[in-house]
Design an enzyme around this catalytic site. Structure first.
Site, PDB file in Angstrom:
ATOM      1  CE1 TYR A 243      37.104  44.896 -11.356  1.00 56.99           C
ATOM      2  CE2 TYR A 243      39.040  45.452 -10.042  1.00 56.99           C
ATOM      3  CZ  TYR A 243      38.385  45.417 -11.259  1.00 56.99           C
ATOM      4  OH  TYR A 243      39.005  45.911 -12.376  1.00 56.99           O
ATOM      5  CG  ASP A 271      33.082  47.223 -16.602  1.00 55.69           C
ATOM      6  OD1 ASP A 271      33.602  46.880 -15.525  1.00 55.69           O
ATOM      7  OD2 ASP A 271      33.609  48.062 -17.369  1.00 55.69           O
ATOM      8  CG  HIS A 357      37.288  47.233 -17.186  1.00 57.42           C
ATOM      9  ND1 HIS A 357      36.506  47.114 -16.066  1.00 57.42           N
ATOM     10  CD2 HIS A 357      38.533  46.881 -16.791  1.00 57.42           C
ATOM     11  CE1 HIS A 357      37.240  46.689 -15.049  1.00 57.42           C
ATOM     12  NE2 HIS A 357      38.481  46.543 -15.467  1.00 57.42           N
TER      13      HIS A 357
END
Length: 498
Positions: A243, A271, A357
């Protein structure tokens, strides 16, 4: 810095904490802490090491700006002795009965030898895990239409098998991003592994090593990155999921640390600029008293807290920046359209993961297998896009069968990631459960390859599948086994009578 001075910085105006002998000024971080500021203020001015270690791997501190660490404790002998908090059982009779029943189910769960498919693992996890932990693992965003569709879409892809082929010797080995793999599976990055099993991500790493598949090490695991890498075998290929923090210096430090430890590929999550509204998880937190929402149920500061970890200004130009700081393969995780797949090639990514995700972000997006079919068709129609390029496509979301894996391979995927399915296996049976789950999938893949009339993965292409029903049957059931293990969403409950 001395303990007496540190103790005076115990408010929102000046908030210092001691973690592992170092002093951190978290005043400016309070409103950005993903877990809320209340828990930080509760320990302001004190040694918070024990509380920190309950919920974070130690390398979480790498996400803080370097200037947050303002010194070390010079008189640790004056730190007050940490006393274990008295555990007060304030559960209701109904909750105590439910917990006793759960513990009884754990004692009488099926032997691992009785597990014959991945749905069995989910059924065991659903009835033996702590309900709050299972809610976190199983929840999707909003109405969970996307979560269910990820799985259901695979059942609308039909095979075109060939017969009278010598399939005595079948080989399911492959390479992914240059690393060998015993089968086209990898363990997708998932957070909070330890809430399912005490060994968490370590069990996943060890199982990946014994089964010959690749693990994608999560950025937000409950074990530290180095601990997970140390649990792997010396020559075991690993990938790292990231991330992207808004502080590029922090990102650079994390990426280079991963490369130094021998990680082969960097998977950049693209995303998740905002956390999806995962209502099962939210409701379980309310019931357990762990929600950071206000009395009206508002959670509108979620975007601010997410920004503390994730760069909401991430754009395509950042792909070149990643290329400038690492020699690892760069893969974009979370591609959901043909247009973005093409842009990934144009910006010199080494690959993409077609993923939503796990149905936990934007609701009512298309299933990855459906997007993969469109991307594969577009690349076939425009071969110049990939001409001369080593570009690999991966997919995750909804995979429960070896046949699902082969459908993705037919449509151009190099490999398939599993997240929840292996968490459920781990939750019920630890490392051995994950190993059994991979063994089941390997056996199913060999069976399906023989029945399709192929002996190696490179023989598979789109001619082996029929896509006529893929788009026309959206919303259909994913089969009886899936329907049986799916945890339906609930609605708000009335207060108990006094």
């Amino acid at each position: 810095m001395f303990v007496e001075e540190i103790a005076t910085h115990n408010s929102a105006e000046s908030c210092w904490l001691i973690i592992d002998g170092k002093v951190y000024d978290l005043t400016d971080f309070l409103d950005e802490h993903p877990g809320g500021k209340k828990i930080i203020l509760k320990h302001a001015g004190t040694d918070a090491t024990a509380e920190f270690d309950k919920f974070h791997p130690r390398d979480t501190l790498n996400f803080l700006a370097p200037e947050c660490c303002i010194g070390e404790v010079e008189d640790p002998e004056n730190l007050p002795q940490t006393e274990e908090e008295e555990v007060v059982d304030d559960s209701t009779e109904e909750e105590r009965v439910a917990e006793e029943a759960r513990l009884d189910r754990i004692a009488h769960k099926p032997d691992l030898s009785k597990i014959i498919n991945l749905y069995d693992f989910e059924a065991v996890a659903r009835t033996t895990m702590d309900p709050n932990g299972f809610a976190y693992y199983s929840s999707g965003t909003e109405d969970e239409i996307t979560l269910r569709e990820n799985h259901n879409a695979f059942k609308r892809v039909y095979f075109n098998p060939r017969v009278l082929v010598d399939v005595t010797d079948v080989d399911q080995t492959t390479t992914m991003l240059g690393s060998p793999a015993a089968t086209p599976l990898y363990i997708s990055a998932t957070a909070m592994g330890k809430i399912g099993h005490e060994d968490g991500e370590l069990a996943l790493a060890r199982a990946a090593g014994t089964t010959g598949i690749i693990q994608m090490v999560p950025n937000l695991g409950l074990f530290g990155f180095d601990e997970i890498v140390d649990a792997a075998q010396p020559d075991q290929p690993l990938w790292f999921q990231l991330y992207v923090n808004r502080n590029k210096e922090i990102v650079k430090r994390i990426v280079r640390a991963a490369e130094t430890r021998g990680v082969k590929a960097l998977f950049v999550t693209v995303d998740a600029p905002h956390v999806g509204k995962r209502e099962k998880d939210m409701r379980s937190k309310f019931l357990a008293g762990r929600s950071d929402s206000d009395d009206n149920g508002n959670h509108g500061d979620g975007d601010k807290k997410t920004s503390a970890l994730i760069d909401t200004a991430l754009t395509w130009k950042d792909v070149a920046w990643f290329r400038s700081i690492t020699s690892m393969k760069i893969v974009l995780k979370g591609i959901q359209t043909v247009q973005d797949a093409v842009l990934a090639v144009q910006h010199h990514a080494d690959g993409i993961v077609i993923s939503n995700h796990g149905g936990r972000q934007l609701e009512t997006v298309r299933a990855p297998i459906e997007v993969l079919a469109d991307v594969n068709a577009y690349f076939k129609q425009h071969p110049e896009i990939l001409a001369g390029k080593q570009f690999e496509m991966f997919i995750d979301g909804g995979v429960r069968r070896g046949s699902d894996v082969l459908k993705a391979i037919c449509l151009g995927a190099r490999g398939v990631g599993l997240g929840r399915a292996l968490l459920y296996a781990m939750a019920g049976y630890g490392q051995e459960g994950v190993e059994k789950a991979v063994a089941i999938l390997k056996d199913e893949i060999v069976m399906c390859m023989r029945l399709l009339g192929v002996t190696s993965l490179n023989q598979l292409d789109e001619s082996y599948v029929d896509l006529a029903a893929l788009k026309g049957g959206r919303g259909s059931s994913g089969g009886a086994l899936f329907d049986n293990v799916y945890e339906p969403m609930g609605v708000v409950k009335f207060k108990a009578r006094l």
